[in-house]
Design an enzyme around this catalytic site. Sequence first.
Site, PDB file in Angstrom:
ATOM      1  N   ASP A  75       0.685  -1.140  -0.306  1.00  0.00           N
ATOM      2  CA  ASP A  75      -0.233  -0.040   0.104  1.00  0.00           C
ATOM      3  C   ASP A  75       0.673   0.887   0.423  1.00  0.00           C
ATOM      4  OD1 ASP A  75      -2.581   1.856   0.104  1.00  0.00           O
ATOM      5  OD2 ASP A  75      -2.504   0.818   2.504  1.00  0.00           O
ATOM      6  N   SER A  76       0.783   2.443  -0.981  1.00  0.00           N
ATOM      7  CA  SER A  76       1.150   3.071  -0.987  1.00  0.00           C
ATOM      8  C   SER A  76       1.764   4.209   0.239  1.00  0.00           C
ATOM      9  CB  SER A  76       0.968   4.076  -1.900  1.00  0.00           C
ATOM     10  OG  SER A  76      -0.243   4.891  -1.482  1.00  0.00           O
ATOM     11  N   GLY A  77       0.575   4.261   1.459  1.00  0.00           N
ATOM     12  CA  GLY A  77       0.767   5.524   2.494  1.00  0.00           C
ATOM     13  C   GLY A  77       0.286   6.343   2.300  1.00  0.00           C
ATOM     14  N   GLY A  78      -0.531   6.275   1.368  1.00  0.00           N
ATOM     15  CA  GLY A  78      -1.965   7.547   1.213  1.00  0.00           C
ATOM     16  C   GLY A  78      -2.740   7.239   2.207  1.00  0.00           C
ATOM     17  N   PHE A  79      -3.389   6.384   2.827  1.00  0.00           N
ATOM     18  CA  PHE A  79      -4.274   6.470   3.976  1.00  0.00           C
ATOM     19  C   PHE A  79      -3.654   6.375   5.395  1.00  0.00           C
ATOM     20  CE2 PHE A  79      -6.284   3.779   7.191  1.00  0.00           C
ATOM     21  CZ  PHE A  79      -7.485   3.585   6.719  1.00  0.00           C
TER      22      PHE A  79
ATOM     23  N   ASP B  28      -2.258   7.920  -3.373  1.00  0.00           N
ATOM     24  CA  ASP B  28      -3.268   8.676  -3.872  1.00  0.00           C
ATOM     25  C   ASP B  28      -4.119   9.297  -2.633  1.00  0.00           C
ATOM     26  OD1 ASP B  28      -4.327   6.907  -2.147  1.00  0.00           O
ATOM     27  OD2 ASP B  28      -6.110   6.248  -2.583  1.00  0.00           O
TER      28      ASP B  28
ATOM     29  N   GLN C 225     -11.329   6.464  -7.126  1.00  0.00           N
ATOM     30  CA  GLN C 225     -11.779   7.213  -5.736  1.00  0.00           C
ATOM     31  C   GLN C 225     -13.079   7.575  -6.411  1.00  0.00           C
ATOM     32  OE1 GLN C 225     -10.460   7.510  -2.566  1.00  0.00           O
ATOM     33  NE2 GLN C 225      -8.673   6.452  -2.518  1.00  0.00           N
TER      34      GLN C 225
ATOM     35  N   GLY D 281     -10.876   3.980  -0.787  1.00  0.00           N
ATOM     36  CA  GLY D 281     -11.705   5.625  -0.505  1.00  0.00           C
ATOM     37  C   GLY D 281     -12.993   4.928   0.605  1.00  0.00           C
TER      38      GLY D 281
ATOM     39  N   ASP E  24      -8.671  -6.978   1.587  1.00  0.00           N
ATOM     40  CA  ASP E  24      -7.337  -7.011   2.432  1.00  0.00           C
ATOM     41  C   ASP E  24      -7.571  -6.583   3.647  1.00  0.00           C
ATOM     42  OD1 ASP E  24      -6.493  -4.288   1.307  1.00  0.00           O
ATOM     43  OD2 ASP E  24      -5.851  -4.101   3.339  1.00  0.00           O
TER      44      ASP E  24
ATOM     45  N   CYS F  63     -14.399 -25.368  11.751  1.00  0.00           N
ATOM     46  CA  CYS F  63     -12.458 -24.911  11.376  1.00  0.00           C
ATOM     47  C   CYS F  63     -12.096 -26.272  11.437  1.00  0.00           C
ATOM     48  CB  CYS F  63     -12.572 -24.064  11.625  1.00  0.00           C
ATOM     49  SG  CYS F  63     -11.035 -22.853  11.060  1.00  0.00           S
TER      50      CYS F  63
ATOM     51  N   CYS G  99      -8.735 -24.714  16.160  1.00  0.00           N
ATOM     52  CA  CYS G  99      -9.591 -25.251  16.465  1.00  0.00           C
ATOM     53  C   CYS G  99      -9.477 -26.753  16.042  1.00  0.00           C
ATOM     54  CB  CYS G  99     -10.790 -24.764  15.394  1.00  0.00           C
ATOM     55  SG  CYS G  99     -11.442 -22.838  15.131  1.00  0.00           S
TER      56      CYS G  99
HETATM   57 ZN   LIG Z   1      -9.846 -22.057  13.621  1.00  0.00          ZN
END
Ligand SMILES: [Zn+2]
Length: 397
Positions: free
Chosen positions: A98-102, A152, A211, A239, A289, A327, A332
């Site tokens: 991720d570019s770091g914009g967020f 962005d 965006q 966004g 993600d 699971c 689990c």
């Molecule tokens: Zn589990």
Amino acid sequence: MTQPTTGAAFAFALEATDGDARAATFSTPHGAVQTPTFMPVGTLATVKTLDPDDLRGAGASMILANAYHLHLRPGDELVRALGGLHRFMHWDAPILTDSGGFQVFSLETLRTVSEEGVEFRSHIDGSKRFFSPESVMRIERNLGADVIMQFDHVIPGQSEESAARDASERSLRWLERCKGEFDRLEMVEHAEGDAHGAPPRFQQALFPIVQGGIHAGLRVAAARAIRSAGDWVGYGIGGLSVGEAKPDMYGMLEVVHPELPADRPRYLMGVGFPEDLIEGVRRGVDLFDCVAPTRMGRNGTAFTSAGRVNVKRQELRADPRPLDEGCDCPTCRRFSRAYLRHLYVSDETLGLRLLSLHNVHFLLNLMREARRAILEGRFDAYSRDWLPRLSQRTVSE
Ligand SMILES: [Zn+2]
């Protein structure tokens, strides 16, 4: 002449569609990713509490790391000197940065935005820093992920149209600058590689980010402008999941879906609650993600096939059952709810790890099952079965 944004090392093969849901294989220089899938987030080159072998065991094929955090610590140049992110964190499968914009735009009081870029103060030591589209490309180049995101301008989810338009249009101008720098860096490294008889070190794909906030017209305009600006390996949808209502998020996915090329992957950024994954897949998303599975795991909340469970609750004190009977994760398979609760109330770090492991496994499995359902033409039934259960809170938070 190189074609960096459509490099031959990348391919996207659509295998089946079911409604708008898609099953595909995304090939990268570090291997193939079967989609739809969830990418666990390793912000600081580690998916918190999990070892790369844990991630492989859970079936993770692609993970995410963050340019902002790794630039500040340990430094992207150091990562490059040590052979790049794959070698540094011992993960030889695909990585996306991720570019770091967020992150930069989350530093509300610590930043100044201009057309040139963003000035901000490091959250670590308060030092003054500056991110521009060009500097972020150099950082992501140094880190060496397979897919790198453009820099962005991220705004809050409920922003009104004028603010959303400004940010979206600036993001488009920054995309042009990102691409210019990305192409320049590739050419420089090709030339250096030729001079030394070695190939360039990292093959990367630059993803643009659509965006436009929660404004359909802006989303459509952004998608069209991005497509006319280049032939991209894949597309980010950014966004969203930043404070807007869920129907608004789903509505924007429906608006963007027909505007993006069917033969390229779409990545919905920062979205990772189980119900959102299924709703996203239904609307044509291939990659997701989110820090949710590990962050919630550390807070004691588990995703299960019968809704969310808070393991700290008193009701679990003598519960011998696994967290989720359906699971097959290492948590689990081996441990009871009572034991997990004991670990949490005793502040034992194993508890954080076991719950993170389960949550990551749960989301990856949810997407594997979604993929199978799409291939078998029964995604609708699959989502109708899952959605009501996922929104329950069996042992409430
Ligand atoms: Zn589990």
